[in-house]
Design a protein around this motif. Structure first.
Motif, mmCIF file in Angstrom:
data_model
loop_
_atom_site.group_PDB
_atom_site.id
_atom_site.type_symbol
_atom_site.label_atom_id
_atom_site.label_comp_id
_atom_site.label_asym_id
_atom_site.label_seq_id
_atom_site.Cartn_x
_atom_site.Cartn_y
_atom_site.Cartn_z
ATOM 1 N N GLU A 134 8.424 10.096 -3.498
ATOM 2 C CA GLU A 134 8.932 9.449 -2.297
ATOM 3 C C GLU A 134 9.842 10.392 -1.525
ATOM 4 O OE1 GLU A 134 9.335 4.670 -2.720
ATOM 5 O OE2 GLU A 134 10.835 5.849 -3.804
ATOM 6 N N VAL A 183 0.998 9.580 -3.916
ATOM 7 C CA VAL A 183 0.712 8.917 -5.182
ATOM 8 C C VAL A 183 -0.264 9.731 -6.023
ATOM 9 C CG1 VAL A 183 -1.236 7.555 -4.305
ATOM 10 C CG2 VAL A 183 0.114 6.682 -6.225
ATOM 11 N N TYR A 201 4.452 8.816 -8.864
ATOM 12 C CA TYR A 201 4.383 8.983 -7.411
ATOM 13 C C TYR A 201 5.628 9.707 -6.928
ATOM 14 C CZ TYR A 201 7.448 4.826 -7.056
ATOM 15 O OH TYR A 201 8.481 3.924 -7.172
ATOM 16 N N THR A 214 -1.572 -0.940 -6.411
ATOM 17 C CA THR A 214 -0.792 -1.279 -7.597
ATOM 18 C C THR A 214 -1.030 -0.199 -8.640
ATOM 19 O OG1 THR A 214 -0.975 -3.652 -7.189
ATOM 20 C CG2 THR A 214 -0.375 -2.967 -9.421
ATOM 21 N N SER A 236 6.065 8.541 3.779
ATOM 22 C CA SER A 236 7.138 8.732 2.802
ATOM 23 C C SER A 236 6.667 8.633 1.358
ATOM 24 C CB SER A 236 8.252 7.702 3.022
ATOM 25 O OG SER A 236 7.759 6.389 2.840
ATOM 26 N N THR A 237 5.341 8.575 1.121
ATOM 27 C CA THR A 237 4.854 8.359 -0.242
ATOM 28 C C THR A 237 3.609 9.192 -0.545
ATOM 29 O OG1 THR A 237 5.556 6.041 -0.005
ATOM 30 C CG2 THR A 237 4.281 6.607 -1.971
ATOM 31 N N ALA A 284 -2.320 -1.945 0.230
ATOM 32 C CA ALA A 284 -1.331 -1.519 -0.757
ATOM 33 C C ALA A 284 -2.064 -1.151 -2.034
ATOM 34 C CB ALA A 284 -0.323 -2.635 -1.029
ATOM 35 N N HIS A 322 1.352 7.265 2.737
ATOM 36 C CA HIS A 322 2.344 6.833 3.717
ATOM 37 C C HIS A 322 3.149 8.068 4.079
ATOM 38 C CE1 HIS A 322 5.876 4.683 5.347
ATOM 39 N NE2 HIS A 322 5.066 3.643 5.500
ATOM 40 N N THR A 326 3.982 -1.174 -10.302
ATOM 41 C CA THR A 326 4.597 -0.823 -9.028
ATOM 42 C C THR A 326 3.589 -0.994 -7.897
ATOM 43 O OG1 THR A 326 6.083 0.787 -10.048
ATOM 44 C CG2 THR A 326 5.682 1.027 -7.693
ATOM 45 N N GLU A 327 4.030 -1.605 -6.804
ATOM 46 C CA GLU A 327 3.172 -1.778 -5.641
ATOM 47 C C GLU A 327 3.681 -0.899 -4.504
ATOM 48 O OE1 GLU A 327 2.077 -5.482 -2.813
ATOM 49 O OE2 GLU A 327 1.414 -5.698 -4.895
ATOM 50 N N LEU A 328 2.800 -0.122 -3.925
ATOM 51 C CA LEU A 328 3.155 0.799 -2.847
ATOM 52 C C LEU A 328 2.344 0.485 -1.599
ATOM 53 C CD1 LEU A 328 3.132 4.145 -4.890
ATOM 54 C CD2 LEU A 328 5.144 2.774 -4.278
#
Length: 248
Positions: free
Chosen positions: A166, A209, A164, A226, A206-207, A224, A204, A231-233
């Protein structure tokens, strides 16, 4: 810095040489050419460190010249183009230098400064390989290779190696599947657009994936996800529907 200008339009060559002479004293124009064939001959004859290469020319284009360059001749390349969107996407993916016509003086000075700082790192061959791979893959298809500009060189990766991304102010942090993190001096918005055809989704502000890394979606206002490594986003509520449609 020995330089050759390759452009089929004489006024463009003359204007560029004038700008280089006036604003880039570290550059010495040692030759000119107006086609792929004469360009290859000028490179062979003058052995330049830098070439300014027009993309659209009669009887071939700048990428044809690039593909025919001998392995031992890998000068830095600044591409010059008037419009070609397909080419621009490949150039951006590959971290190649380029200028849009008509050439802006500040952009020219910036391109020369970047080339000057990169000389000696022996990375131009990697840029060229990434560029040609992306051109062959097609502008609207999945990019095969991505060249990430680092302080001391380039990192050449495939989209599959990215877990991912960020946002980090004006930088983007690449989190790779091997656990490494690379901080790249470009905004997340830039890579969001480039990687969308490769199965990436912005979840998001800022994200972004890699959807192939998502193993579970958790319900909620936004919810969210996984990833494979645990990792959880967080997913923004405004991005939830687009994510669910992409996963479906």
């Amino acid at each position: 810095m020995k330089t050759v200008i390759i452009d089929d339009e004489k006024p463009s060559r003359e204007a560029l040489q004038h700008y280089l002479t006036k604003y880039c004293p570290e550059v010495t124009v040692v030759g000119e050419a107006d086609s792929v064939e004469s360009g290859l001959e000028a490179i062979r004859l003058h052995q330049p460190e830098l070439i300014f290469l027009d993309i659209e020319m009669p009887f071939g284009n700048g990428f044809d010249l690039l593909e025919r360059l001998p392995a031992e001749q890998e000068p830095e390349v600044v591409f010059v183009t008037a419009y070609e969107q397909y080419a621009l996407r490949a150039l951006r993916l590959s971290a190649a230098h380029y200028l849009l016509k008509p050439v802006d003086i500040d952009d020219l000075i910036d391109a020369v400064a970047k080339v000057n700082s990169r000389l000696g790192l022996r990375e131009q061959g990697q840029v060229n390989k990434a560029l040609l791979a992306n051109l062959k893959s097609g502008a609207s298809e999945v990019p095969k290779r991505l060249a990430l500009p680092l302080i001391d060189g380039l990192e050449i990766i495939t989209p599959q190696e990215i877990r991912y991304l960020e946002a980090a102010d004006n930088f983007t942090s690449f989190v790779l599947t091997d656990g490494r993190k690379l901080l790249i001096c470009r905004k997340l918005k830039f890579y969001d657009a480039l990687l969308a055809p490769a199965g990436f989704c912005r979840i998001h502000r800022s994200t972004v994936v890699n959807l192939s890394q998502v193993r579970r979606y958790h319900r909620g206002k936004g919810g969210a996800v996984t990833l494979e490594d645990g990792t959880e986003l967080v997913v923004a509520a405004a991005r939830k529907q687009a994510l669910l449609e992409a996963l479906a």
